[in-house]
Scaffold this motif. Structure first.
Motif, PDB file in Angstrom:
ATOM      1  N   LEU A   1      48.879  30.521  37.281  1.00 55.34           N
ATOM      2  CA  LEU A   1      49.248  29.726  38.436  1.00 55.34           C
ATOM      3  C   LEU A   1      48.418  30.410  39.408  1.00 55.34           C
ATOM      4  O   LEU A   1      47.893  29.473  40.504  1.00 55.34           O
ATOM      5  CB  LEU A   1      50.758  29.599  38.629  1.00 55.34           C
ATOM      6  N   ILE A   2      48.348  31.623  39.458  1.00 53.43           N
ATOM      7  CA  ILE A   2      47.930  32.239  40.796  1.00 53.43           C
ATOM      8  C   ILE A   2      46.464  32.194  40.773  1.00 53.43           C
ATOM      9  O   ILE A   2      45.841  31.882  41.772  1.00 53.43           O
ATOM     10  CB  ILE A   2      48.035  34.026  40.819  1.00 53.43           C
ATOM     11  N   GLN A   3      45.934  32.284  39.437  1.00 57.88           N
ATOM     12  CA  GLN A   3      44.193  31.803  39.448  1.00 57.88           C
ATOM     13  C   GLN A   3      43.990  30.561  39.969  1.00 57.88           C
ATOM     14  O   GLN A   3      42.902  30.095  40.821  1.00 57.88           O
ATOM     15  CB  GLN A   3      43.638  31.830  38.036  1.00 57.88           C
ATOM     16  N   SER A   4      44.816  29.559  39.683  1.00 56.23           N
ATOM     17  CA  SER A   4      44.307  27.995  40.147  1.00 56.23           C
ATOM     18  C   SER A   4      44.766  27.847  41.478  1.00 56.23           C
ATOM     19  O   SER A   4      44.020  27.217  42.225  1.00 56.23           O
ATOM     20  CB  SER A   4      45.168  27.338  39.179  1.00 56.23           C
ATOM     21  N   THR A   5      45.642  28.494  42.140  1.00 60.14           N
ATOM     22  CA  THR A   5      46.288  28.228  43.720  1.00 60.14           C
ATOM     23  C   THR A   5      45.641  29.257  44.597  1.00 60.14           C
ATOM     24  O   THR A   5      45.599  28.682  45.659  1.00 60.14           O
ATOM     25  CB  THR A   5      47.789  28.434  43.577  1.00 60.14           C
ATOM     26  N   ARG A   6      45.498  30.436  44.038  1.00 63.08           N
ATOM     27  CA  ARG A   6      44.979  31.436  45.087  1.00 63.08           C
ATOM     28  C   ARG A   6      43.831  32.225  44.568  1.00 63.08           C
ATOM     29  O   ARG A   6      43.561  33.334  44.120  1.00 63.08           O
ATOM     30  CB  ARG A   6      46.108  32.267  45.293  1.00 63.08           C
TER      31      ARG A   6
ATOM     32  N   LEU B   1      42.418  35.807  45.532  1.00 59.48           N
ATOM     33  CA  LEU B   1      42.909  36.843  44.855  1.00 59.48           C
ATOM     34  C   LEU B   1      42.073  37.453  43.990  1.00 59.48           C
ATOM     35  O   LEU B   1      42.076  38.492  43.444  1.00 59.48           O
ATOM     36  CB  LEU B   1      44.520  36.704  44.645  1.00 59.48           C
ATOM     37  N   GLY B   2      41.253  36.661  43.343  1.00 60.38           N
ATOM     38  CA  GLY B   2      40.223  37.000  42.245  1.00 60.38           C
ATOM     39  C   GLY B   2      41.014  37.375  40.977  1.00 60.38           C
ATOM     40  O   GLY B   2      40.529  38.394  40.095  1.00 60.38           O
ATOM     41  N   ILE B   3      42.243  36.948  40.697  1.00 62.19           N
ATOM     42  CA  ILE B   3      42.647  36.852  39.486  1.00 62.19           C
ATOM     43  C   ILE B   3      41.938  36.069  38.435  1.00 62.19           C
ATOM     44  O   ILE B   3      41.774  35.078  38.394  1.00 62.19           O
ATOM     45  CB  ILE B   3      44.300  36.538  39.426  1.00 62.19           C
ATOM     46  N   VAL B   4      41.791  36.822  37.338  1.00 66.47           N
ATOM     47  CA  VAL B   4      40.898  35.877  36.214  1.00 66.47           C
ATOM     48  C   VAL B   4      41.783  36.102  34.812  1.00 66.47           C
ATOM     49  O   VAL B   4      41.856  37.254  34.371  1.00 66.47           O
ATOM     50  CB  VAL B   4      39.557  36.575  36.082  1.00 66.47           C
ATOM     51  N   VAL B   5      42.131  35.167  34.354  1.00 64.72           N
ATOM     52  CA  VAL B   5      42.938  34.937  33.004  1.00 64.72           C
ATOM     53  C   VAL B   5      41.845  35.242  32.122  1.00 64.72           C
ATOM     54  O   VAL B   5      40.826  34.420  31.891  1.00 64.72           O
ATOM     55  CB  VAL B   5      43.688  33.770  32.886  1.00 64.72           C
ATOM     56  N   GLN B   6      42.088  36.158  31.174  1.00 66.96           N
ATOM     57  CA  GLN B   6      40.878  36.566  30.163  1.00 66.96           C
ATOM     58  C   GLN B   6      41.615  35.944  28.901  1.00 66.96           C
ATOM     59  O   GLN B   6      42.636  35.825  28.581  1.00 66.96           O
ATOM     60  CB  GLN B   6      41.128  38.223  29.900  1.00 66.96           C
TER      61      GLN B   6
END
Length: 158
Positions: free
Chosen positions: A58-63, A66-71
């Motif tokens: 959710l954070i990856q798609s909306t923000r 922030l540079g969050i990458v789901v591995q």
């Protein structure tokens, strides 16, 4: 505190401290999510680990800032083989010779019982042989590919 708790295998305490870290710092990192998933998995709290994964997605798609990458490996660790396979395939569309993605895809195929596909993928990619690898990391990838290939061949009685 969380690191010390993890080192002493006090995973419930480690989870507590990692959750505090997650709530306290606005600069959330992929490492924080990875650690939360790992600890939840150690506690056999697979629903909690999957919940952490969903929050990360959710954070990856909306923000994205922030540079969050789901591995993909997170999905694989949680047994979400179909989802991980889809991500590995997208990655391979962009970079067809990515050794990590090839091994990850073969692991997913192997786990899904598609041994013939996994074995064919591994045998048709020369990037995955130890002879073609130079650095220790790439040799490690080749070793992982060999293990997955051996499992697939064993399952096919080859």
């Amino acid at each position: 505190m969380a690191e010390l708790a993890e080192k002493s295998h006090a995973y419930a305490k480690a989870l507590h401290y990692r959750e505090l870290e997650f709530q306290s710092f606005p600069a959330i990192s992929s490492t924080c999510f990875h650690r939360l998933i790992h600890i939840n998995k150690k506690l056999n709290n697979h629903d909690g680990a999957y919940g952490v994964l969903k929050v990360a997605q959710l954070i990856q798609s909306t923000r994205p800032e922030l540079g969050i990458v789901v591995q993909e490996s997170w999905l694989a660790k949680l047994g979400r083989w179909d989802e991980a396979l889809a991500i590995y395939e997208k990655k391979l569309e962009i970079h067809p010779m990515n050794a990590e993605a090839l091994v990850g895809k073969s692991k997913c195929l192997n786990a899904l019982g598609r041994w013939e596909d996994a074995l064919e993928l591994l045998l048709t990619n020369p990037n995955l042989s130890k002879k073609s690898q130079s650095t220790a990391m790439l040799r490690s990838t080749a070793h992982k590919a060999a293990v997955v290939g051996a499992r697939a061949a064993w399952s096919l009685n080859r």
